[in-house]
Design an enzyme around this catalytic site. Structure first.
Site, PDB file in Angstrom:
ATOM      1  N   LEU A 127       0.868  -1.182   0.000  1.00 16.13           N
ATOM      2  CA  LEU A 127       0.000   0.000   0.000  1.00 16.13           C
ATOM      3  C   LEU A 127       0.900   1.226   0.000  1.00 16.13           C
ATOM      4  O   LEU A 127       1.718   1.405   0.905  1.00 16.13           O
ATOM      5  CB  LEU A 127      -0.901   0.000   1.245  1.00 16.13           C
ATOM      6  CG  LEU A 127      -1.824   1.219   1.370  1.00 16.13           C
ATOM      7  CD1 LEU A 127      -2.952   1.167   0.340  1.00 16.13           C
ATOM      8  CD2 LEU A 127      -2.436   1.301   2.777  1.00 16.13           C
ATOM      9  N   ALA A 134       4.660  14.043   2.495  1.00 16.60           N
ATOM     10  CA  ALA A 134       3.306  13.847   3.015  1.00 16.60           C
ATOM     11  C   ALA A 134       3.212  12.541   3.791  1.00 16.60           C
ATOM     12  O   ALA A 134       3.170  11.464   3.194  1.00 16.60           O
ATOM     13  CB  ALA A 134       2.295  13.843   1.875  1.00 16.60           C
ATOM     14  N   SER A 136       1.882  12.131   7.938  1.00 21.52           N
ATOM     15  CA  SER A 136       0.663  12.315   8.734  1.00 21.52           C
ATOM     16  C   SER A 136      -0.356  13.139   7.958  1.00 21.52           C
ATOM     17  O   SER A 136      -1.558  12.878   8.013  1.00 21.52           O
ATOM     18  CB  SER A 136       1.003  13.059  10.032  1.00 21.52           C
ATOM     19  OG  SER A 136       2.019  12.389  10.728  1.00 21.52           O
ATOM     20  N   GLU A 244      -6.340  -1.472   9.801  1.00 19.21           N
ATOM     21  CA  GLU A 244      -4.882  -1.422   9.957  1.00 19.21           C
ATOM     22  C   GLU A 244      -4.524  -1.144  11.424  1.00 19.21           C
ATOM     23  O   GLU A 244      -3.632  -1.786  11.992  1.00 19.21           O
ATOM     24  CB  GLU A 244      -4.276  -0.328   9.065  1.00 19.21           C
ATOM     25  CG  GLU A 244      -2.762  -0.191   9.275  1.00 19.21           C
ATOM     26  CD  GLU A 244      -2.110   0.891   8.413  1.00 19.21           C
ATOM     27  OE1 GLU A 244      -2.830   1.624   7.714  1.00 19.21           O
ATOM     28  OE2 GLU A 244      -0.864   0.993   8.454  1.00 19.21           O
ATOM     29  N   ARG A 245      -5.216  -0.201  12.025  1.00 23.85           N
ATOM     30  CA  ARG A 245      -4.886   0.168  13.415  1.00 23.85           C
ATOM     31  C   ARG A 245      -5.277  -0.925  14.397  1.00 23.85           C
ATOM     32  O   ARG A 245      -4.563  -1.190  15.367  1.00 23.85           O
ATOM     33  CB  ARG A 245      -5.557   1.511  13.746  1.00 23.85           C
ATOM     34  CG  ARG A 245      -4.850   2.632  13.005  1.00 23.85           C
ATOM     35  CD  ARG A 245      -5.540   3.969  13.060  1.00 23.85           C
ATOM     36  NE  ARG A 245      -4.779   4.893  12.208  1.00 23.85           N
ATOM     37  CZ  ARG A 245      -5.219   6.059  11.760  1.00 23.85           C
ATOM     38  NH1 ARG A 245      -6.448   6.467  12.070  1.00 23.85           N
ATOM     39  NH2 ARG A 245      -4.464   6.817  11.007  1.00 23.85           N
ATOM     40  N   ARG A 270      16.832 -17.416  36.334  1.00 25.27           N
ATOM     41  CA  ARG A 270      18.090 -16.697  36.581  1.00 25.27           C
ATOM     42  C   ARG A 270      18.222 -16.363  38.069  1.00 25.27           C
ATOM     43  O   ARG A 270      17.301 -15.792  38.676  1.00 25.27           O
ATOM     44  CB  ARG A 270      18.080 -15.403  35.756  1.00 25.27           C
ATOM     45  CG  ARG A 270      19.224 -14.462  36.044  1.00 25.27           C
ATOM     46  CD  ARG A 270      20.400 -14.742  35.164  1.00 25.27           C
ATOM     47  NE  ARG A 270      21.518 -13.848  35.455  1.00 25.27           N
ATOM     48  CZ  ARG A 270      22.763 -14.102  35.126  1.00 25.27           C
ATOM     49  NH1 ARG A 270      23.062 -15.232  34.506  1.00 25.27           N
ATOM     50  NH2 ARG A 270      23.727 -13.250  35.399  1.00 25.27           N
ATOM     51  N   GLN A 281      11.472  -8.788  45.290  1.00 24.13           N
ATOM     52  CA  GLN A 281      10.172  -8.115  45.204  1.00 24.13           C
ATOM     53  C   GLN A 281      10.113  -7.078  44.066  1.00 24.13           C
ATOM     54  O   GLN A 281       9.097  -6.958  43.386  1.00 24.13           O
ATOM     55  CB  GLN A 281       9.860  -7.426  46.536  1.00 24.13           C
ATOM     56  CG  GLN A 281       8.403  -7.032  46.639  1.00 24.13           C
ATOM     57  CD  GLN A 281       8.109  -6.323  47.946  1.00 24.13           C
ATOM     58  OE1 GLN A 281       8.827  -5.411  48.344  1.00 24.13           O
ATOM     59  NE2 GLN A 281       7.070  -6.764  48.624  1.00 24.13           N
ATOM     60  N   GLY A 341      18.886  -7.982  32.016  1.00 32.45           N
ATOM     61  CA  GLY A 341      20.238  -7.497  32.304  1.00 32.45           C
ATOM     62  C   GLY A 341      21.074  -7.426  31.036  1.00 32.45           C
ATOM     63  O   GLY A 341      20.555  -7.102  29.958  1.00 32.45           O
ATOM     64  N   GLU A 375       0.617  11.110  18.039  1.00 34.13           N
ATOM     65  CA  GLU A 375       0.102  12.487  18.028  1.00 34.13           C
ATOM     66  C   GLU A 375      -1.155  12.578  17.163  1.00 34.13           C
ATOM     67  O   GLU A 375      -2.118  13.274  17.520  1.00 34.13           O
ATOM     68  CB  GLU A 375       1.174  13.461  17.508  1.00 34.13           C
ATOM     69  CG  GLU A 375       2.360  13.665  18.445  1.00 34.13           C
ATOM     70  CD  GLU A 375       3.326  12.483  18.479  1.00 34.13           C
ATOM     71  OE1 GLU A 375       3.288  11.644  17.551  1.00 34.13           O
ATOM     72  OE2 GLU A 375       4.121  12.384  19.442  1.00 34.13           O
TER      73      GLU A 375
HETATM   74  C1  LIG Z   1       8.927   0.914   8.944  1.00 30.98           C
HETATM   75  C2  LIG Z   1       7.828   1.737   8.349  1.00 30.98           C
HETATM   76  C3  LIG Z   1       6.885   1.123   7.505  1.00 30.98           C
HETATM   77  C4  LIG Z   1       5.881   1.885   6.901  1.00 30.98           C
HETATM   78  N1  LIG Z   1       5.024   1.297   6.003  1.00 30.98           N
HETATM   79  C5  LIG Z   1       4.176   2.082   5.266  1.00 30.98           C
HETATM   80  C6  LIG Z   1       3.407   1.526   4.199  1.00 30.98           C
HETATM   81  O1  LIG Z   1       3.417   0.300   3.929  1.00 30.98           O
HETATM   82  N2  LIG Z   1       2.637   2.355   3.458  1.00 30.98           N
HETATM   83  C7  LIG Z   1       2.565   3.706   3.696  1.00 30.98           C
HETATM   84  O2  LIG Z   1       1.861   4.402   2.982  1.00 30.98           O
HETATM   85  N3  LIG Z   1       3.275   4.251   4.726  1.00 30.98           N
HETATM   86  C8  LIG Z   1       4.082   3.487   5.504  1.00 30.98           C
HETATM   87  N4  LIG Z   1       4.822   4.037   6.526  1.00 30.98           N
HETATM   88  C9  LIG Z   1       4.724   5.468   6.773  1.00 30.98           C
HETATM   89  C10 LIG Z   1       4.055   5.844   8.099  1.00 30.98           C
HETATM   90  O3  LIG Z   1       2.679   5.657   8.016  1.00 30.98           O
HETATM   91  C11 LIG Z   1       4.459   7.299   8.383  1.00 30.98           C
HETATM   92  O4  LIG Z   1       5.843   7.285   8.734  1.00 30.98           O
HETATM   93  C12 LIG Z   1       3.651   7.919   9.480  1.00 30.98           C
HETATM   94  O5  LIG Z   1       2.325   8.108   9.070  1.00 30.98           O
HETATM   95  C13 LIG Z   1       4.226   9.300   9.916  1.00 30.98           C
HETATM   96  O6  LIG Z   1       4.469  10.116   8.818  1.00 30.98           O
HETATM   97  P1  LIG Z   1       5.925  10.821   8.646  1.00 30.98           P
HETATM   98  O7  LIG Z   1       6.951   9.787   8.834  1.00 30.98           O
HETATM   99  O8  LIG Z   1       5.920  11.560   7.362  1.00 30.98           O
HETATM  100  O9  LIG Z   1       6.031  11.836   9.844  1.00 30.98           O
HETATM  101  P2  LIG Z   1       5.467  13.355   9.880  1.00 30.98           P
HETATM  102  O10 LIG Z   1       4.052  13.363   9.422  1.00 30.98           O
HETATM  103  O11 LIG Z   1       6.426  14.228   9.194  1.00 30.98           O
HETATM  104  O12 LIG Z   1       5.497  13.620  11.438  1.00 30.98           O
HETATM  105  C14 LIG Z   1       6.718  13.862  12.164  1.00 30.98           C
HETATM  106  C15 LIG Z   1       6.353  13.986  13.634  1.00 30.98           C
HETATM  107  O13 LIG Z   1       5.462  15.082  13.822  1.00 30.98           O
HETATM  108  C16 LIG Z   1       4.277  14.649  14.435  1.00 30.98           C
HETATM  109  N5  LIG Z   1       3.123  15.388  13.905  1.00 30.98           N
HETATM  110  C17 LIG Z   1       2.702  15.457  12.618  1.00 30.98           C
HETATM  111  N6  LIG Z   1       1.578  16.206  12.547  1.00 30.98           N
HETATM  112  C18 LIG Z   1       1.294  16.607  13.807  1.00 30.98           C
HETATM  113  C19 LIG Z   1       0.252  17.414  14.390  1.00 30.98           C
HETATM  114  N7  LIG Z   1      -0.744  17.892  13.655  1.00 30.98           N
HETATM  115  N8  LIG Z   1       0.296  17.631  15.737  1.00 30.98           N
HETATM  116  C20 LIG Z   1       1.284  17.123  16.497  1.00 30.98           C
HETATM  117  N9  LIG Z   1       2.286  16.357  16.005  1.00 30.98           N
HETATM  118  C21 LIG Z   1       2.281  16.098  14.679  1.00 30.98           C
HETATM  119  C22 LIG Z   1       4.160  13.184  14.112  1.00 30.98           C
HETATM  120  O14 LIG Z   1       3.365  12.495  15.054  1.00 30.98           O
HETATM  121  C23 LIG Z   1       5.617  12.758  14.185  1.00 30.98           C
HETATM  122  O15 LIG Z   1       5.976  12.524  15.511  1.00 30.98           O
HETATM  123  C24 LIG Z   1       5.797   3.283   7.177  1.00 30.98           C
HETATM  124  C25 LIG Z   1       6.705   3.876   8.058  1.00 30.98           C
HETATM  125  C26 LIG Z   1       7.718   3.128   8.623  1.00 30.98           C
HETATM  126  C27 LIG Z   1       8.703   3.836   9.520  1.00 30.98           C
END
Ligand SMILES: Cc1cc2nc3c(=O)[nH]c(=O)nc-3n(C[C@H](O)[C@H](O)[C@H](O)COP(=O)(O)OP(=O)(O)OC[C@H]3O[C@@H](n4cnc5c(N)ncnc54)[C@H](O)[C@@H]3O)c2cc1C
Length: 387
Positions: A127, A134, A136, A244-245, A270, A281, A341, A375
């Site tokens: 996916l 882009a 979040s 997914e979630r 251990r 404890q 440990g 977040e």
């Molecule tokens: C190992 C791995 C596998 C993945 N697999 C897939 C996949 O199969 N398909 C796919 O489409 N994506 C995939 N992802 C992407 C994943 O869904 C995104 O990394 C995730 O949604 C966060 O987006 P970003 O990394 O761009 O972080 P950003 O959106 O840039 O965010 C950076 C930080 O800012 C915070 N933030 C952002 N907006 C806000 C807000 N409004 N308020 C407060 N804090 C905020 C975020 O929580 C985060 O801590 C994968 C990621 C990883 C690391």
């Protein structure tokens, strides 16, 4: 700790036993090698298919098992027993995020061309939503699909895509109109073909999985590969997120259960200061707290699952389950590592007496980021709670 809790029936528990047996026999023994090689073999997919494990929730008419989301939920939990978060993630991306939109929104032709071979393990799916600019903020995606005779031409880049190197098809979010925000997003099923290239990324955990950046350069996608409504992709993204979630919450509950069991066993075996660690404890109380955390996560997750399966729209409960379990799982892994440990800091293969707890801790760190970060879960809850 009993796991035959409602909503699961005796039939689900039988599935649990057979899936667990298969995973412990056929997959877990290879986990260390696959982690070292930064890759698990594609052959795992047809192997799972032969057990019916790639199509648990899909109708028999498409080669599935005719089960439901509860059957899938059992597998989500049990995959923690592979002992390789990366392998579980690659399998999970195929069955929990890449194929469900085709099943739910696809045409009959798309189901025959993609879902049926995916259930057989012949085609592997990914996916593709996240982009370098882009994550979040899904609405900011910029991969464009320009209308041409008979289809679209796609240009752009996706990143952090699970199965991004091996996938035969990528369920890809694209912009199909110049409208901003949530409008003008559509989904195309893009075959790996000329113009599609990928490069694998190195990462903290999930080593056996191929997380990759995928580039699309003038990729022609035929009309019949539009998935769902034109410009209606945001609905598909939202629909997909709930399962997914939930799948991630179930995976965390499974991983926490396994880590707790192994850590408790380690604490019984251990000795320090003339008695087992569990005789102290501070350690006993820590394990009691961790068992409480596992139980709490399980209850919250099962409640969301029950509502989801009953056809409710449990946005609040699923979001809470995702938020609670991912952070709790990582914290539990850290505590389990501490109880081990120095052995906890060692790689599993270099110290035969240990559970690969360091890997589990690294793998668990993805949970509060992927599938919508902590977040973003709090932002959703803020809205749902009228704040
Ligand atoms: C190992 C791995 C596998 C993945 N697999 C897939 C996949 O199969 N398909 C796919 O489409 N994506 C995939 N992802 C992407 C994943 O869904 C995104 O990394 C995730 O949604 C966060 O987006 P970003 O990394 O761009 O972080 P950003 O959106 O840039 O965010 C950076 C930080 O800012 C915070 N933030 C952002 N907006 C806000 C807000 N409004 N308020 C407060 N804090 C905020 C975020 O929580 C985060 O801590 C994968 C990621 C990883 C690391």
């Amino acid at each position: 700790m009993s796991i035959s809790t409602p909503p699961f029936s005796e039939e689900h528990e039988q599935l649990r036993q057979s899936a667990r047996g298969f995973i412990e026999r056929e997959l877990a023994p290879h986990a260390q090698q696959w982690e070292d090689e930064r890759w698990f073999p594609d052959a795992v997919f047809p192997k799972l298919a032969a057990q019916g494990l790639l199509g648990l929730k899909y109708p028999e008419s498409y080669g599935g098992q005719g089960g439901d989301y509860l059957h899938e939920a059992v597998l989500c939990e049990e995959m923690a027993r592979i002992g390789s978060g990366g392998t579980a993630a690659g399998i999970g991306a195929h069955i929990n995020i890449a194929t469900p939109p085709i099943w739910k929104f696809g045409t009959e032709d798309q189901k025959q061309r993609y879902l049926v071979p995916a259930i057989r393990g012949e085609l592997i799916g990914a996916l593709g939503i996240t982009e370098p600019g882009a994550g979040s903020d899904v609405a900011a995606l910029s991969t464009r699909a320009e209308r041409v005779d008979g289809g679209w031409v796609v240009n752009g880049e996706k990143t952090y895509i699970t199965n991004g190197e091996r996938a035969h098809f990528i369920v890809t979010a694209v912009k199909t109109s110049a409208e901003g925000g949530h409008h003008g997003i559509s989904f195309l099923i893009v075959d790996r073909c000329d113009g599609v290239s990928s490069s694998k990324l190195d990462k903290l955990g999930w080593h056996a999985s191929d997380t990759a950046t995928i580039s699309f350069q003038d990729v022609f996608v035929a009309e019949e590969n539009l998935l769902g409504e034109l410009d209606g992709g945001f609905k598909l993204i939202m629909a997909n997120f709930q399962w997914e979630r939930l799948a991630m919450a179930l995976g965390a509950v499974g991983a926490m259960t396994v880590a707790w069991e192994r850590t408790a066993e380690f604490a019984r075996q251990r000795n320090a200061f003339g008695r087992p660690l569990s005789g102290h404890q501070a350690i006993r109380h820590k394990l009691a707290d961790l068992a409480t955390s596992v139980y709490t996560c399980r209850c919250v997750t099962y409640d969301a699952l029950r509502r989801f399966v009953a056809g409710e729209d449990p946005l609040r409960e699923v979001t809470m389950a995702k938020l609670l379990t991912q952070r709790a799982c990582f914290e539990l892994m850290d505590d389990c590592l501490q109880i081990h440990g120095g052995a906890g800091y060692m790689r599993g293969d270099s110290s035969p007496q240990t559970h690969p707890i360091e890997r589990a801790a690294r793998d668990a760190r993805l949970g509060p980021i992927g599938g919508g970060s902590d977040e973003i879960m709090r932002e959703i809850l803020g809205r749902v709670l009228g704040l």
